[in-house]
Design a protein around this motif. Structure first.
Motif, PDB file in Angstrom:
ATOM      1  N   VAL A 277      -4.865  -0.401   0.057  1.00  0.00           N
ATOM      2  CA  VAL A 277      -3.985   0.363  -0.699  1.00  0.00           C
ATOM      3  C   VAL A 277      -2.747   0.655   0.375  1.00  0.00           C
ATOM      4  CG1 VAL A 277      -3.113   2.358  -1.866  1.00  0.00           C
ATOM      5  CG2 VAL A 277      -5.175   1.078  -2.386  1.00  0.00           C
ATOM      6  N   GLY A 278      -1.722   0.249  -0.027  1.00  0.00           N
ATOM      7  CA  GLY A 278      -0.585   0.466   1.023  1.00  0.00           C
ATOM      8  C   GLY A 278      -0.123  -0.646   1.808  1.00  0.00           C
ATOM      9  N   ASP A 279      -0.869  -1.712   1.890  1.00  0.00           N
ATOM     10  CA  ASP A 279      -0.375  -2.805   2.496  1.00  0.00           C
ATOM     11  C   ASP A 279       0.637  -3.577   1.794  1.00  0.00           C
ATOM     12  OD1 ASP A 279      -2.158  -2.512   4.484  1.00  0.00           O
ATOM     13  OD2 ASP A 279      -3.739  -4.021   3.975  1.00  0.00           O
ATOM     14  N   ALA A 280       1.065  -4.623   2.487  1.00  0.00           N
ATOM     15  CA  ALA A 280       2.465  -5.237   1.883  1.00  0.00           C
ATOM     16  C   ALA A 280       1.961  -6.311   0.933  1.00  0.00           C
ATOM     17  CB  ALA A 280       3.235  -5.865   3.271  1.00  0.00           C
ATOM     18  N   TYR A 281       2.742  -6.498   0.012  1.00  0.00           N
ATOM     19  CA  TYR A 281       2.612  -7.789  -0.738  1.00  0.00           C
ATOM     20  C   TYR A 281       3.693  -8.964  -0.407  1.00  0.00           C
ATOM     21  CZ  TYR A 281       2.652 -10.744  -4.929  1.00  0.00           C
ATOM     22  OH  TYR A 281       2.245 -12.066  -5.672  1.00  0.00           O
ATOM     23  N   VAL A 282       2.949 -10.117  -0.052  1.00  0.00           N
ATOM     24  CA  VAL A 282       3.804 -11.413   0.566  1.00  0.00           C
ATOM     25  C   VAL A 282       3.030 -12.463  -0.168  1.00  0.00           C
ATOM     26  CG1 VAL A 282       4.023 -12.743   2.456  1.00  0.00           C
ATOM     27  CG2 VAL A 282       4.101 -10.511   2.677  1.00  0.00           C
TER      28      VAL A 282
END
Length: 327
Positions: A226-231
């Motif tokens: 949770v909090g990581d980037a979406y790529v």
């Protein structure tokens, strides 16, 4: 680090944009964009990009399978070529035995032929064909046909590989186009408005999720992101798309899933909404283009979009389709 914010908003700030592609009617250069219009268009662009991304993921899976088939077919073709050559040598030796001392010049012309079909044609017209072993000739014919079949199959599979590679390029181009347009729209907003818009789907993650066993391990992995980037197309370690997150989460629990939301929908038994348990995969849109993981109390954890990153959200924050239970 469930309560911290490590979310990354890639390339959404500091952009110098001249004009906007595809954003409603033409507006004066200095006109302030309407926040609701921007919100609606950005949502649409993120969703369209995700649809293209999931098609991209599907095509990558298909490409891996096609390449595996192609390698197998080529190996089979080589083995068949070796078998054909072995039978041909037997036929040649038989011809030499039959014609030793008689008509060797004609035999020699046959033996130096590089064309298998030509070899058969010449062999069939020789006056001494009746003296050759019928079974040996039949074996040669059968092996030659088998080699032709394998060559055709190899060529067909190679053509399919080329088609899928072209499809991958098209989907990647669409992803980039939609994301660029969304970033251009966001760049026109004031910083506070932009931050409010891209973080509007973020909810406070629960302190704990009641689950154990494989489901518990999968949830623990997903919640840790949770909090990581979406790529688009990513599957860790610090950025994910929707199916990349669920694939890696259940992979941490020892369950292999494909990197595709539509393919994951076939990865386990279907579960009614009333029977949802933490760890179940939940799917959205028709056709399916998004997947998240149920964590209980009507909530999911998922890689949402490039604005929100990996976050938690209500189960029905998107058009719900169904659920499956991996493992």
């Amino acid at each position: 680090m469930l309560n911290g914010r490590k979310r990354i908003i890639p390339a959404l700030t500091g952009l110098a944009i001249v004009g906007i592609v595809g954003f409603g009617p033409s507006v004066p250069a200095q006109a302030e964009p309407d926040i609701k219009d921007v919100e609606s268009r950005v949502d649409q662009l993120f969703h369209e990009a995700e649809q293209a991304s999931e098609r991209f993921n599907d095509a990558r899976i298909e490409l891996r399978e096609l390449k595996r088939d192609l390698r197998s077919l080529k190996a089979d073709e080589n083995r068949q070529g070796d078998r054909l050559e072995g039978v041909r040598e037997q036929v040649e030796r038989s011809v030499v035995r039959q014609y030793q001392g008689q008509g060797l010049s004609a035999v020699g012309q046959v033996l130096v032929s590089d064309d298998p079909q030509g070899f058969l044609s010449e062999l069939s017209t020789m006056s001494a064909f009746d003296d050759l072993q019928d079974q040996m000739y039949g074996d040669y014919t059968a092996e030659l046909k088998a080699l032709d079949i394998r060559r055709e199959a190899t060529e067909d599979r190679a053509d399919q590989v080329a088609e899928v590679k072209a499809q991958l390029a098209e989907e990647k181009s669409e992803i980039d186009e939609k994301l660029e347009e969304a970033q251009a729209l966001l760049a026109r907003l004031e910083e506070k408005e932009r931050e409010k818009l891209v973080s509007r789907d973020t909810t406070r993650p629960p302190a704990s999720v009641p689950a154990s066993g494989r489901a518990g391990a999968a949830i623990a992995y997903a919640m840790a992101q949770v909090g990581d980037a979406y790529v688009y197309g990513a599957a860790g370690p610090s950025a994910f798309d929707c199916s990349g997150l669920t694939m890696m989460a259940w992979g941490a629990a020892g369950v292999s899933l494909p990197h595709s939301s539509s393919a994951q929908y076939s990865s386990g038994p279907r579960v009614a909404e009333s029977d949802l348990q933490p760890g179940d995969l939940v799917f959205y849109y028709s056709p399916i283009s998004h997947v998240g993981m149920y964590i209980g109390n009507g909530m999911i954890v998922h890689a949402a979009n490039p604005g929100a990153g990996v976050t938690t959200a209500p189960l029905h924050s998107m058009p719900y389709v169904g659920a499956v239970r991996p493992g």
